[in-house]
Each structure stands twice: as structure tokens, then as C-alpha cells.
Design a protein around this motif. Structure first.
Motif, PDB file in Angstrom:
ATOM      1  N   ARG A  52       0.863  -1.190   0.000  1.00  0.00           N
ATOM      2  CA  ARG A  52       0.000   0.000   0.000  1.00  0.00           C
ATOM      3  C   ARG A  52       0.895   1.234   0.000  1.00  0.00           C
ATOM      4  N   LEU A  53       0.798   1.997  -1.054  1.00  0.00           N
ATOM      5  CA  LEU A  53       1.597   3.211  -1.208  1.00  0.00           C
ATOM      6  C   LEU A  53       0.709   4.406  -0.898  1.00  0.00           C
ATOM      7  N   ALA A  54       1.066   5.139   0.135  1.00  0.00           N
ATOM      8  CA  ALA A  54       0.249   6.275   0.575  1.00  0.00           C
ATOM      9  C   ALA A  54       1.014   7.578   0.380  1.00  0.00           C
ATOM     10  N   PHE A  55       0.308   8.587  -0.110  1.00  0.00           N
ATOM     11  CA  PHE A  55       0.898   9.908  -0.325  1.00  0.00           C
ATOM     12  C   PHE A  55       0.138  10.953   0.487  1.00  0.00           C
ATOM     13  N   ASP A  56       0.855  11.984   0.892  1.00  0.00           N
ATOM     14  CA  ASP A  56       0.215  13.131   1.539  1.00  0.00           C
ATOM     15  C   ASP A  56      -0.454  13.935   0.426  1.00  0.00           C
ATOM     16  N   ALA A  57      -1.570  13.394  -0.060  1.00  0.00           N
ATOM     17  CA  ALA A  57      -2.221  13.957  -1.246  1.00  0.00           C
ATOM     18  C   ALA A  57      -3.729  13.806  -1.145  1.00  0.00           C
ATOM     19  N   GLY A  58      -4.256  14.046   0.052  1.00  0.00           N
ATOM     20  CA  GLY A  58      -5.697  13.977   0.251  1.00  0.00           C
ATOM     21  C   GLY A  58      -6.382  15.279  -0.107  1.00  0.00           C
ATOM     22  N   SER A  59      -7.660  15.369   0.220  1.00  0.00           N
ATOM     23  CA  SER A  59      -8.442  16.545  -0.171  1.00  0.00           C
ATOM     24  C   SER A  59      -7.987  17.821   0.527  1.00  0.00           C
ATOM     25  N   ALA A  60      -7.225  17.692   1.621  1.00  0.00           N
ATOM     26  CA  ALA A  60      -6.682  18.882   2.273  1.00  0.00           C
ATOM     27  C   ALA A  60      -5.707  19.619   1.362  1.00  0.00           C
ATOM     28  N   ARG A  61      -5.282  18.969   0.274  1.00  0.00           N
ATOM     29  CA  ARG A  61      -4.359  19.584  -0.691  1.00  0.00           C
ATOM     30  C   ARG A  61      -5.091  20.166  -1.898  1.00  0.00           C
ATOM     31  N   ASP A  62      -6.414  20.172  -1.874  1.00  0.00           N
ATOM     32  CA  ASP A  62      -7.178  20.650  -3.033  1.00  0.00           C
ATOM     33  C   ASP A  62      -6.998  22.138  -3.300  1.00  0.00           C
ATOM     34  N   GLY A  63      -6.723  22.913  -2.266  1.00  0.00           N
ATOM     35  CA  GLY A  63      -6.607  24.351  -2.450  1.00  0.00           C
ATOM     36  C   GLY A  63      -7.927  24.956  -2.904  1.00  0.00           C
ATOM     37  N   SER A  64      -7.904  25.706  -3.987  1.00  0.00           N
ATOM     38  CA  SER A  64      -9.106  26.365  -4.487  1.00  0.00           C
ATOM     39  C   SER A  64      -9.887  25.498  -5.467  1.00  0.00           C
ATOM     40  N   LYS A  65      -9.527  24.190  -5.526  1.00  0.00           N
ATOM     41  CA  LYS A  65     -10.164  23.296  -6.499  1.00  0.00           C
ATOM     42  C   LYS A  65     -10.696  22.052  -5.795  1.00  0.00           C
ATOM     43  N   PRO A  66     -11.785  22.192  -5.026  1.00  0.00           N
ATOM     44  CA  PRO A  66     -12.333  21.033  -4.309  1.00  0.00           C
ATOM     45  C   PRO A  66     -12.648  19.865  -5.252  1.00  0.00           C
ATOM     46  N   GLY A  67     -12.259  18.668  -4.815  1.00  0.00           N
ATOM     47  CA  GLY A  67     -12.471  17.474  -5.619  1.00  0.00           C
ATOM     48  C   GLY A  67     -11.258  17.047  -6.414  1.00  0.00           C
ATOM     49  N   LEU A  68     -10.216  17.876  -6.447  1.00  0.00           N
ATOM     50  CA  LEU A  68      -9.039  17.606  -7.267  1.00  0.00           C
ATOM     51  C   LEU A  68      -8.307  16.336  -6.818  1.00  0.00           C
ATOM     52  N   ALA A  69      -8.079  16.177  -5.527  1.00  0.00           N
ATOM     53  CA  ALA A  69      -7.358  15.000  -5.029  1.00  0.00           C
ATOM     54  C   ALA A  69      -8.120  13.725  -5.345  1.00  0.00           C
ATOM     55  N   MET A  70      -9.423  13.745  -5.132  1.00  0.00           N
ATOM     56  CA  MET A  70     -10.235  12.557  -5.354  1.00  0.00           C
ATOM     57  C   MET A  70     -10.237  12.156  -6.827  1.00  0.00           C
ATOM     58  N   LEU A  71     -10.442  13.131  -7.725  1.00  0.00           N
ATOM     59  CA  LEU A  71     -10.478  12.811  -9.145  1.00  0.00           C
ATOM     60  C   LEU A  71      -9.114  12.352  -9.653  1.00  0.00           C
ATOM     61  N   THR A  72      -8.051  12.948  -9.154  1.00  0.00           N
ATOM     62  CA  THR A  72      -6.709  12.524  -9.563  1.00  0.00           C
ATOM     63  C   THR A  72      -6.490  11.062  -9.214  1.00  0.00           C
ATOM     64  N   ASN A  73      -6.820  10.698  -7.986  1.00  0.00           N
ATOM     65  CA  ASN A  73      -6.640   9.314  -7.552  1.00  0.00           C
ATOM     66  C   ASN A  73      -7.550   8.370  -8.321  1.00  0.00           C
ATOM     67  N   ASP A  74      -8.772   8.808  -8.569  1.00  0.00           N
ATOM     68  CA  ASP A  74      -9.736   7.958  -9.251  1.00  0.00           C
ATOM     69  C   ASP A  74      -9.357   7.706 -10.705  1.00  0.00           C
ATOM     70  N   MET A  75      -8.583   8.591 -11.299  1.00  0.00           N
ATOM     71  CA  MET A  75      -8.230   8.470 -12.712  1.00  0.00           C
ATOM     72  C   MET A  75      -6.982   7.625 -12.963  1.00  0.00           C
ATOM     73  N   LEU A  76      -6.275   7.221 -11.916  1.00  0.00           N
ATOM     74  CA  LEU A  76      -4.995   6.537 -12.114  1.00  0.00           C
ATOM     75  C   LEU A  76      -5.139   5.269 -12.952  1.00  0.00           C
ATOM     76  N   ASP A  77      -6.174   4.483 -12.705  1.00  0.00           N
ATOM     77  CA  ASP A  77      -6.318   3.224 -13.431  1.00  0.00           C
ATOM     78  C   ASP A  77      -7.257   3.326 -14.626  1.00  0.00           C
ATOM     79  N   LYS A  78      -7.570   4.545 -15.056  1.00  0.00           N
ATOM     80  CA  LYS A  78      -8.427   4.714 -16.226  1.00  0.00           C
ATOM     81  C   LYS A  78      -7.638   4.629 -17.531  1.00  0.00           C
TER      82      LYS A  78
END
Length: 437
Positions: A52-78
Motif C-alpha cells: 500500500r503506497l500512501a501519499f500526503d495527497a488527500g483533499s486537504a491539498r485541493d486548495g481552491s479546487k475542491p475534488g481535485l485529489a479525489m479525481l486525480t486518484n480515481d483516474m490513475l487506473d483509467k
């Protein structure tokens, strides 16, 4: 948290046929040449490997773009390394391997489960590393994920629990990163672009900003080789800046949300504790008595059993990298809202002053310590624990000492912690149901 998993029939068969003798896992750790932190637990009982590879890249890193962390992670295997989502899925499935990913407030993760037979493990690792290091972020798939996310946001408008939860976090955290919805908003999601996802990925999915948890039938030398293989495909990068500290509430707030229902969904709470907090075990133990133990909790007995005001009521602490939440939640008839809230506040106030009874404390200790072995009973559970321990830099003996720390707690310590940390007169109350008046 969004996760994608493929079925692993062979792995499940092996687990079911293997007798399990519980022992607290011993964690070893080191850092790769590129700066990736590694946490390793040997588990030779079955021929399985969990990473399990974990990065400090959760939604707290979204800044002014809510949803960015989630969509980035969700797109990895697309799509990765020129392979489509279906082709990647077929490659994992054909060798009985499982891919997983997810994003929460603090972290984003990418995981792999495979058997340790040489051919299958090598093939699984190669495909996993492609997803990890060469995601394509296909435009067509991105647009599809965007639409699905927007559909989800629309459906949340029909869910009083979702409405209340978002309002609760916003009232609690304000403009702090934890106050933003992890799945974004109807304004932020359409504004995101593939370029945004690529920039987020390039900044945060790097060796110095991550950690690798390895649990399975590999020895230390094999684990080091695996870690270097993973580290080699990642840029070194830099670790993310600390998440800003959370400011406690200075006054009580009440938010009422109109919703056409006969039930009122109620959330009451405040800023709680964080990972590694000196009061973590004391608050955890106290909450088990107060509202965390289901039908035997004090809130359940007083709100449901004694007065019939709610079918269910509970409470929890949710520690994060910075201060998380302490929340009490329940549902009741709209006309009983004030009465239910008064009972909840009375129960909390009394518990804060007196702590648990001897009987409550003893029963909760047995409940927690008796169930603990089941929560670390297989490799997939252990790798998640190890990942959390590594991510939040908790002591390596955390699992070893968990039971003894719980058993050592006293009524006086719990009452003291709740007196210092819980402020009933400065809580957020969110009520979903009825009109705003």
C-alpha cells in the motif's frame, strides 16, 4: 473514500484454508535511496503480498479546487502506459491480483494484492508500477468521471445525512482545508481539467511525499528490492508542507437545513483530537462508553432505551493529521428535536464531569481488547494499520502496546481528558429536517 477492487478467488481460497494464529506484527522500517519511507511486516504463513503506497495527497491539498485529489486518484487506473482501463483490469484479473485506490482528507493511496509465485508477482508488480508511474489521464474517461461525480453531488441533495455532514464540516472548519468537501462541488468539478490532475499528480505522487507499507510472504531482502523498484519509478520530489493548524471554536453555532421529512437528522460536535495526540487513548476509551459501543453505550441507553427518542444514536472521534472532529449523531421525529438535543447535552455534561462507572469502563475495555485481534487478523487489515502508523509517524510499537494502554486507563483520567478537551457550550449543531424556522 473511493476504492476499486478486483476479486481474488485464489487469494481468498488460500486465506480460508490457512489456520491463523494471532500475533502482534513486528514492524521494520527504512528509507529508500530516493527518500520513500518503507514499513515492512513479514507474514510468511500464506503466499500473499500486500503493498500500500500512501501519499500526503488527500483533499486537504485541493486548495481552491475542491475534488481535485479525489479525481486525480480515481483516474490513475483509467489508462496508463498506453493501456486502457479494461486492459489494465484484465492484466490484474488474469493473474488473480487486486488493485485498489482511494483518497481521504489527509492521504491518497494505491494498493496491490498478489500471490507471491514468481511469475504472477512479477506480472502484477509490472502492471501496478505502470498505473503508479505512467497514468495517461485520458480526456474521454476524465469527462465520464466528471459526469459521474456531478451525478453523485446531485444525489446528495436527496440525502439528509450528506447534507448535514457537509454543513457540519463547513461550520466546524470554516475556510480551513478540512472544511471543503472531498468530492468537490457542483461549481468546482466542471472547472477541473486534465492539466489540473496532471499537475497535482506530479507535485504530490513523489517518493519524498509518500510511504510504502509491505506485508506478506517476502523476507527483508526481498522487501528492500520491492521498495527500490517502487521508489525507482517515482520522482524524488519534495514532501508536502504541513497542513495548517485548526482553530478551536470560540462560540456555539446552530445550522438548520430545510428538508421534507418526518425525521430530523442531528449532528452535534466540535474540534476533536489528532493522530499521535497525548489524549488519544483516553478520549477513544471514554467515547466507547459514551456513544461508541452501540446498544451498550450511555447515549443509546438514555436517548433510545429510556426515552424512545431515537432508533440509533452514537458518537465518535475522528483524528487526522491536524485536529479532527468529535461528533454525536442521531435521528429523531421533528417534533422531538429539542427534547432529544437536551437529553444528549445532559448525558454529555454528566459524563464529562464524572467519567464512566467502574462497570462501564471494565465492559468497554473487554470489548475493545477482545475485538482488537480480529482487526489485525489478516494481511489486508495489517497493511492498512501499518500504512496509517507510517503515514502519521506513530510509534512502531503502536500495535504491541495498544491493549496495555487501553487496560491502564482509569475513570479519573477519562473524566479529566473530557473536561479539558470537550466544550459543550461551544459546539456546532446541525439539524436537517423541517423548515428553517
Amino acid at each position: 473514500m473511493l476504492k476499486k477492487y478486483l476479486l481474488v478467488p485464489l487469494a481468498l481460497w488460500l486465506v480460508l484454508l490457512t489456520p491463523f494464529v494471532h500475533a502482534t506484527p513486528k514492524i521494520e522500517n527504512w528509507t529508500t535511496s530516493k527518500g520513500l519511507r518503507v514499513y515492512y511486516v513479514p507474514a510468511p504463513e500464506i503466499p500473499m503480498l500486500d503493498m500500500r503506497l500512501a501519499f500526503d495527497a488527500g483533499s486537504a491539498r485541493d486548495g481552491s479546487k475542491p475534488g481535485l485529489a479525489m479525481l486525480t486518484n480515481d483516474m490513475l487506473d483509467k489508462g496508463a502506459a498506453g493501456l486502457s482501463e479494461d486492459q489494465l483490469a484484465d492484466q490484474f484479473e488474469s493473474i488473480g491480483a487486486a488493485f485498489g485506490s482511494g483518497a481521504s482528507m489527509d492521504m491518497a493511496s494505491v494498493s496491490l494484492r498478489t500471490i507471491t509465485m514468481e511469475k504472477e508477482q512479477k506480472a502484477a508488480l509490472e502492471t501496478w508500477l505502470k498505473v503508479l508511474s505512467k497514468p495517461d489521464f485520458p480526456q474521454k474517461d476524465f469527462e465520464r468521471v466528471q459526469k459521474l461525480t456531478l451525478v453523485g453531488l446531485q444525489s446528495e441533495k436527496q440525502d439528509p445525512e450528506s447534507l448535514g455532514s457537509k454543513a457540519f464540516y463547513k461550520a466546524l472548519y470554516g475556510d480551513h482545508p478540512y472544511g471543503q468537501p472531498a468530492n468537490g462541488t457542483e461549481e468546482s468539478i466542471p472547472a477541473l481539467t486534465v492539466a489540473d490532475l496532471k499537475a497535482f499528480y506530479q507535485q504530490y505522487y513523489v517518493a519524498k511525499n509518500g510511504l510504502l507499507a509491505i506485508v506478506g510472504a517476502v523476507d527483508r531482502q526481498q522487501a528492500e528490492t520491492l521498495a527500490e523498484q517502487v521508489s525507482a519509478v517515482l520522482p524524488a520530489g519534495e514532501s508536502a508542507a504541513p497542513i495548517p493548524e485548526v482553530k478551536p471554536l470560540t462560540e456555539a453555532k446552530t445550522v438548520k437545513i430545510s428538508y421534507p421529512s418526518t425525521q430530523a437528522h442531528i449532528m452535534v460536535g466540535q474540534i476533536g483530537d489528532k493522530r499521535g495526540d497525548a489524549d488519544y487513548f483516553t478520549l477513544y476509551m471514554g467515547n466507547q462508553v459514551l456513544g461508541g459501543s452501540g446498544f451498550t453505550s450511555r447515549l443509546m441507553k438514555e436517548v433510545r432505551d429510556a426515552r424512545g427518542l431515537s432508533y440509533s444514536v452514537g458518537s465518535y472521534f475522528s483524528p487526522l493529521a491536524q485536529l479532527g472532529v468529535f461528533e454525536i449523531n442521531l435521528q429523531t421525529k421533528k417534533e422531538q428535536t429539542d427534547e432529544a438535543l437536551n437529553v444528549v447535552r445532559d448525558v454529555l455534561g454528566k459524563f464529562q464531569k464524572e467519567g464512566p462507572t467502574d462497570e462501564e469502563l471494565e465492559a468497554s475495555k473487554k470489548d475493545i481488547t477482545g475485538g482488537f485481534p480480529l482487526r489485525t487478523a489478516n494481511n489486508s487489515q495489517i497493511v492498512e494499520y501499518v500504512s496509517v502508523i507510517g503515514f502519521y509517524q506513530l510509534p512502531l510499537d503502536y500495535l504491541d502496546t495498544f491493549t496495555s494502554k487501553i487496560n491502564a486507563l482509569t475513570r479519573e483520567q477519562i473524566a479529566d481528558a473530557f473536561t479539558r478537551r470537550v466544550q459543550p457550550d461551544k459546539m456546532v449543531t446541525v439539524i436537517v429536517g423541517g423548515d428553517e424556522k
